[in-house]
Design an enzyme around this catalytic site. Structure first.
Site: not given
Ligand code: NHR
Ligand code: GAR
Length: 220
Positions: A15, A68, A96, A112, A146, A148, A176-177
């Protein structure tokens, strides 16, 4: 001051992006109210950060739900009950489903750690390093069905150096995030974002043609 936007922040881990949002609100750079922070993991350190700043928290474990969709509906019900207008994903690791995305269409943001559409999915910083790109960065985008792929709001670019490790690059990007995520939310609060197809238009900012990053730089 813009009107305060009610946000819900969804996390799964440390976080630090949540912390940057809390800090921006406390510094009065962000006109937002965090209605609550929700984690799918009870031990997420981000929950401690929220409590430290008097922000209320919820833990909803996805493993306690049959599907889900059922999980997402429960989260949406909570968001609606608390009057959340904008959903902020900050390291939330559950994809989601359409149930969620439709309920908050163009009102969910994600950050991201890559210059999308390059390197979507997990381990973006490692992929960028292995690919050999000279510039990397981070992207705040609206979430669509979809992964990302949603409309891009703001990006920051950082240099990649020859001797970078994954950790060094990730830290450079994360810094930068923490600047662009509060900014993206503030643009939303100010009503300056309009989604037109794939593109997000941002009202009232000035252009600077010379704002470029060249890597390796022209100096030696
Ligand atoms: N949901 C949608 N519809 N679209 C996006 O662009 C999303 C999203 C939900 C989360 C964040 C993304 C990331 O920051 C995010 C973008 C988790 C997964 C995933 O496949 C994909 C993308 C992101 C985060 N999660 C697995 C699942 O089954 C579980 C993985 C785990 O628990 O470690 O949901 O990267
Ligand atoms: C951040 O670098 C974010 O961009 C990345 O996880 C970190 C979360 O950090 N997200 C992903 O890689 C999504 N696939 P935080 O919990 O310290 O905010």
């Amino acid at each position: 001051m813009a009107r305060q936007v009610s946000i819900g922040v969804l996390i799964s881990g440390g976080g630090t992006n949540l912390q940057s949002i809390i800090d921006a609100i406390e510094a009065k750079k962000l006109d937002a109210k965090i209605q609550f922070v929700l984690s799918n993991k009870a031990d997420a350190y981000g929950l401690v950060r929220a409590k430290n700043h008097g922000v209320s928290t919820e833990v909803l474990d996805h493993k306690a739900f049959p599907s889900r969709e059922a999980y997402d509906q429960a989260v949406v019900d909570l968001l609606h009950a608390r009057g959340v207008e904008l959903v902020v994903l900050a390291g939330f690791m559950r994809l989601l489903s359409p149930v969620f995305v439709k309920a908050y269409s163009n009102r969910i943001m994600n950050i991201h750690p890559a210059l999308l559409p390059a390197f979507p999915g997990l381990h973006a910083q490692k992929k960028a390093l292995e690919y050999g790109v000279r510039c990397a960065g981070c992207t705040v985008h609206f979430v669509n069905e979809e992964c990302d792929e949603g409309p891009i709001i703001i990006q920051a670019v950082v240099p990649v150096f020859a001797d970078d490790t994954e950790e060094a690059l990730a830290a450079r990007i994360l810094k930068q995030e923490h600047r662009i995520y509060p900014r993206a939310i503030q643009l939303y609060a100010e009503g300056r974002l309009r989604v037109v197809g794939r593109r997000v238009s941002v009202d009232g900012f000035s252009k600077d043609e010379d704002q470029v990053l060249i890597q390796p730089s022209l100096a030696r």
